[in-house]
Design a protein around this motif. Structure first.
Motif, PDB file in Angstrom:
ATOM      1  N   GLN A  94      -6.388 -61.845  -2.766  1.00 40.30           N
ATOM      2  CA  GLN A  94      -5.519 -62.489  -1.819  1.00 40.30           C
ATOM      3  C   GLN A  94      -5.381 -63.966  -2.168  1.00 40.30           C
ATOM      4  O   GLN A  94      -4.850 -64.297  -3.219  1.00 40.30           O
ATOM      5  N   VAL A  95      -5.864 -64.840  -1.315  1.00 41.64           N
ATOM      6  CA  VAL A  95      -5.728 -66.268  -1.553  1.00 41.64           C
ATOM      7  C   VAL A  95      -6.855 -66.757  -2.448  1.00 41.64           C
ATOM      8  O   VAL A  95      -8.025 -66.683  -2.071  1.00 41.64           O
ATOM      9  N   PRO A  96      -6.506 -67.289  -3.632  1.00 46.05           N
ATOM     10  CA  PRO A  96      -7.552 -67.716  -4.571  1.00 46.05           C
ATOM     11  C   PRO A  96      -8.188 -69.057  -4.239  1.00 46.05           C
ATOM     12  O   PRO A  96      -9.307 -69.320  -4.671  1.00 46.05           O
ATOM     13  N   PHE A  97      -7.480 -69.903  -3.506  1.00 51.99           N
ATOM     14  CA  PHE A  97      -7.990 -71.217  -3.141  1.00 51.99           C
ATOM     15  C   PHE A  97      -7.888 -71.398  -1.633  1.00 51.99           C
ATOM     16  O   PHE A  97      -6.852 -71.122  -1.034  1.00 51.99           O
ATOM     17  N   VAL A  98      -8.966 -71.893  -1.050  1.00 52.17           N
ATOM     18  CA  VAL A  98      -9.007 -72.125   0.388  1.00 52.17           C
ATOM     19  C   VAL A  98      -9.389 -73.569   0.648  1.00 52.17           C
ATOM     20  O   VAL A  98     -10.497 -73.989   0.319  1.00 52.17           O
ATOM     21  N   GLU A  99      -8.472 -74.307   1.242  1.00 54.66           N
ATOM     22  CA  GLU A  99      -8.681 -75.724   1.513  1.00 54.66           C
ATOM     23  C   GLU A  99      -9.232 -75.940   2.919  1.00 54.66           C
ATOM     24  O   GLU A  99      -8.906 -75.192   3.843  1.00 54.66           O
ATOM     25  N   SER A 100     -10.020 -76.982   3.063  1.00 51.27           N
ATOM     26  CA  SER A 100     -10.556 -77.337   4.364  1.00 51.27           C
ATOM     27  C   SER A 100     -10.937 -78.813   4.370  1.00 51.27           C
ATOM     28  O   SER A 100     -10.994 -79.453   3.327  1.00 51.27           O
ATOM     29  N   GLY A 101     -11.205 -79.342   5.539  1.00 51.02           N
ATOM     30  CA  GLY A 101     -11.695 -80.702   5.662  1.00 51.02           C
ATOM     31  C   GLY A 101     -10.686 -81.724   6.137  1.00 51.02           C
ATOM     32  O   GLY A 101     -11.038 -82.889   6.337  1.00 51.02           O
ATOM     33  N   GLY A 102      -9.446 -81.319   6.313  1.00 47.37           N
ATOM     34  CA  GLY A 102      -8.433 -82.247   6.770  1.00 47.37           C
ATOM     35  C   GLY A 102      -8.636 -82.631   8.218  1.00 47.37           C
ATOM     36  O   GLY A 102      -9.475 -82.073   8.924  1.00 47.37           O
TER      37      GLY A 102
ATOM     38  N   LEU B 205     -12.183 -83.546   1.481  1.00 44.93           N
ATOM     39  CA  LEU B 205     -11.598 -82.218   1.465  1.00 44.93           C
ATOM     40  C   LEU B 205     -12.394 -81.304   0.545  1.00 44.93           C
ATOM     41  O   LEU B 205     -12.971 -81.750  -0.442  1.00 44.93           O
ATOM     42  N   SER B 206     -12.401 -80.039   0.882  1.00 44.82           N
ATOM     43  CA  SER B 206     -13.080 -79.044   0.064  1.00 44.82           C
ATOM     44  C   SER B 206     -12.100 -77.954  -0.339  1.00 44.82           C
ATOM     45  O   SER B 206     -11.204 -77.601   0.420  1.00 44.82           O
ATOM     46  N   CYS B 207     -12.299 -77.427  -1.519  1.00 38.19           N
ATOM     47  CA  CYS B 207     -11.478 -76.342  -2.037  1.00 38.19           C
ATOM     48  C   CYS B 207     -12.403 -75.277  -2.594  1.00 38.19           C
ATOM     49  O   CYS B 207     -13.045 -75.490  -3.632  1.00 38.19           O
ATOM     50  N   ALA B 208     -12.470 -74.165  -1.911  1.00 37.69           N
ATOM     51  CA  ALA B 208     -13.281 -73.047  -2.364  1.00 37.69           C
ATOM     52  C   ALA B 208     -12.415 -72.099  -3.177  1.00 37.69           C
ATOM     53  O   ALA B 208     -11.354 -71.682  -2.728  1.00 37.69           O
ATOM     54  N   ALA B 209     -12.885 -71.759  -4.363  1.00 37.62           N
ATOM     55  CA  ALA B 209     -12.111 -70.925  -5.269  1.00 37.62           C
ATOM     56  C   ALA B 209     -12.872 -69.664  -5.639  1.00 37.62           C
ATOM     57  O   ALA B 209     -14.095 -69.608  -5.557  1.00 37.62           O
ATOM     58  N   SER B 210     -12.135 -68.658  -6.054  1.00 39.00           N
ATOM     59  CA  SER B 210     -12.755 -67.440  -6.533  1.00 39.00           C
ATOM     60  C   SER B 210     -13.476 -67.730  -7.841  1.00 39.00           C
ATOM     61  O   SER B 210     -13.128 -68.664  -8.567  1.00 39.00           O
ATOM     62  N   GLY B 211     -14.462 -66.934  -8.154  1.00 37.44           N
ATOM     63  CA  GLY B 211     -15.266 -67.177  -9.334  1.00 37.44           C
ATOM     64  C   GLY B 211     -14.497 -67.125 -10.635  1.00 37.44           C
ATOM     65  O   GLY B 211     -14.658 -67.993 -11.495  1.00 37.44           O
TER      66      GLY B 211
ATOM     67  N   GLN C 265      -2.874 -72.057   2.600  1.00 34.66           N
ATOM     68  CA  GLN C 265      -2.401 -72.695   3.819  1.00 34.66           C
ATOM     69  C   GLN C 265      -2.439 -74.220   3.721  1.00 34.66           C
ATOM     70  O   GLN C 265      -1.666 -74.911   4.379  1.00 34.66           O
ATOM     71  N   GLY C 266      -3.326 -74.731   2.898  1.00 33.47           N
ATOM     72  CA  GLY C 266      -3.488 -76.163   2.797  1.00 33.47           C
ATOM     73  C   GLY C 266      -4.254 -76.712   3.984  1.00 33.47           C
ATOM     74  O   GLY C 266      -4.594 -75.993   4.917  1.00 33.47           O
ATOM     75  N   THR C 267      -4.507 -78.005   3.936  1.00 36.78           N
ATOM     76  CA  THR C 267      -5.172 -78.656   5.051  1.00 36.78           C
ATOM     77  C   THR C 267      -4.456 -79.961   5.364  1.00 36.78           C
ATOM     78  O   THR C 267      -4.130 -80.740   4.470  1.00 36.78           O
TER      79      THR C 267
END
Length: 114
Positions: A1-9, A20-26, A106-108
């Motif tokens: 699904q979504v390979p990158f998930v942003e957070s921290g905004g 900001l943090s960006c969690a990515a698939s391995g 979705q972005g942050t």
């Protein structure tokens, strides 16, 4: 699904800081140079800064000296430390493959306002 998930905004006053943090698939994280992008209403999406697998970075002139990108390979996470924020930094921030961006998450939202 979504390979990158942003957070921290969030909402911050001018001159303030945000991380900001960006969690990515391995699999994606292991092979890609990753970049932070941003897009403000009515503005074109622009790359803010990118970082290679080895740690080489390149910054947009508008943020150089204020933003710092880093990556934690063990956690498969890319960070963006934003300091001395300005109102013109207000935008939705995304992370993606620097060379060939795929699906956008979705972005942050980052809002810099007094």
């Amino acid at each position: 699904q979504v390979p990158f998930v942003e957070s921290g905004g969030g909402l911050v006053q001018p001159g303030g800081s945000l991380r900001l943090s960006c969690a990515a698939s391995g699999t994606i994280f292991s092979i890609c140079a990753i970049a932070w992008y941003r897009q403000a209403p009515g503005k074109q999406r622009e790359m803010v800064v990118g970082i290679s697998r080895s740690g080489t970075t390149n910054y947009a002139a508008s943020v150089e000296g204020r933003f710092t990108i880093s990556r934690d390979n063990a956690k498969r996470t890319v960070y963006l430390q934003m300091n001395r924020l300005k109102p013109e930094d207000t935008a939705v921030y995304y992370c993606n493959d620097q060379l060939r961006p795929g699906s956008w998450g979705q972005g942050t939202q980052v809002t810099v306002s007094s």
